[in-house]
Design a protein around this motif. Structure first.
Motif, PDB file in Angstrom:
ATOM      1  N   PHE A 198       3.435   4.764  -2.406  1.00  0.00           N
ATOM      2  CA  PHE A 198       2.255   4.195  -3.058  1.00  0.00           C
ATOM      3  C   PHE A 198       2.619   3.277  -4.229  1.00  0.00           C
ATOM      4  O   PHE A 198       2.004   2.221  -4.414  1.00  0.00           O
ATOM      5  N   GLU A 199       3.625   3.636  -5.016  1.00  0.00           N
ATOM      6  CA  GLU A 199       3.949   2.860  -6.217  1.00  0.00           C
ATOM      7  C   GLU A 199       4.448   1.455  -5.892  1.00  0.00           C
ATOM      8  O   GLU A 199       4.531   0.608  -6.790  1.00  0.00           O
ATOM      9  N   HIS A 200       4.756   1.186  -4.633  1.00  0.00           N
ATOM     10  CA  HIS A 200       5.283  -0.123  -4.257  1.00  0.00           C
ATOM     11  C   HIS A 200       4.254  -1.001  -3.552  1.00  0.00           C
ATOM     12  O   HIS A 200       4.577  -2.136  -3.173  1.00  0.00           O
ATOM     13  N   TRP A 201       3.040  -0.500  -3.370  1.00  0.00           N
ATOM     14  CA  TRP A 201       2.043  -1.270  -2.623  1.00  0.00           C
ATOM     15  C   TRP A 201       1.713  -2.607  -3.290  1.00  0.00           C
ATOM     16  O   TRP A 201       1.488  -3.603  -2.613  1.00  0.00           O
ATOM     17  N   GLY A 202       1.619  -2.614  -4.611  1.00  0.00           N
ATOM     18  CA  GLY A 202       1.230  -3.832  -5.307  1.00  0.00           C
ATOM     19  C   GLY A 202      -0.210  -4.215  -5.047  1.00  0.00           C
ATOM     20  O   GLY A 202      -0.573  -5.394  -5.102  1.00  0.00           O
ATOM     21  N   LEU A 203      -1.043  -3.201  -4.760  1.00  0.00           N
ATOM     22  CA  LEU A 203      -2.452  -3.426  -4.458  1.00  0.00           C
ATOM     23  C   LEU A 203      -3.309  -2.499  -5.317  1.00  0.00           C
ATOM     24  O   LEU A 203      -2.836  -1.452  -5.774  1.00  0.00           O
TER      25      LEU A 203
END
Length: 257
Positions: free
Chosen positions: A176-181
């Protein structure tokens, strides 16, 4: 201290109530659950059938505080166990009254095993309801996910709402921390219409999602254990690819001419 028998040994020696497990499952259970063998754990198995697995679990986890089975089949109420810490609850696991009856024996669990109806919606709803009752450092295991590929169990190889599709979605939640959304973790589960018991906070506790043939193994930890954390760079010689430190993090520097 003498070593405890392995799960395979217990199955080979067992002569009581019938238990029905695929051979490959035993090695997965041994690897995933061996750390609990001497611990005062509480275990819930959804789907009792003939009741043999509860007997075997009570021997494997000899120090368990509670071994609880749940089955919708009222005939399972006639099963008897010598171990007073082994209990059977009759009812649909998704119904509040059934959960209330389970909670009389144990309010939370280190191990939850879903060997119930195998239909996709039941599996998804059961996970949404019971994952919040799994303790941190606990393990949630779903059996017989090959049924997820069969229409009669609300599945199919390309079914977007199958139980396998649901658990695959959990692998995105791990990152989740890498979604950038701006999306929440819950947003990715909207197509599955998960019950409200499963919250954003619960999803942040998913530490790992592992698949083996017909099984999914989900582990739960505090959210602080589930982030990527600080990048660690050791050594001094940057012979091939230089890196540079910026605000206590490292980024690759452009190659030098």
């Amino acid at each position: 201290m003498p070593s405890s028998p392995t799960l395979s040994e217990l199955y080979n020696q067992h002569s009581g109530l019938v238990s029905d497990k695929w051979d490959s499952y035993l090695s997965v259970y041994e690897r995933s659950l061996a750390k609990y063998v001497r611990s005062p754990i509480q275990l819930l198995e959804i789907g009792v059938q003939n009741g043999g697995s509860l007997e075997i679990w009570s021997h494997y986890f000899s120090n368990a505080r509670a071994i609880v089975g749940c089955d919708i089949n009222r005939a399972c109420a006639g099963l008897n166990y010598d171990n007073p810490k082994t209990h059977v609850v009759i009812g649909d696991i998704k119904m509040p009254e059934t959960l209330s009856a389970i909670m009389k024996h144990a309010e939370s669990f280190e191990i939850i095993i879903d060997d119930g109806s195998h239909t996709s919606q039941d599996i998804i709803k059961t996970f949404a309801q019971m994952f919040p009752h799994l303790n941190n450092d606990g393990v949630y295991i779903v059996e017989d996910l090959h049924c997820s590929y069969w229409k009669q169990f609300e599945g199919g190889l390309f079914s977007p709402h199958s139980s396998m599709s649901f658990f695959k979605a959990l692998t995105d939640i791990l990152n989740f921390e890498h979604w950038g959304l701006p999306n929440s973790r819950l947003s990715i589960l909207e197509p599955f219409k998960t019950p409200p018991e499963l919250t954003e906070a619960h999803l942040a506790q998913i530490h790992s999602v592992e698949f083996v043939n017909s099984m999914c193994i989900i582990t739960k930890k505090e959210p602080s254990c589930n982030i990527l954390g600080r990048r660690r760079v050791s050594g001094e010689v940057e012979q091939i690819s230089p890196v540079k430190q910026v605000n206590n993090t490292y980024n690759k520097a452009p190659p030098q001419p």
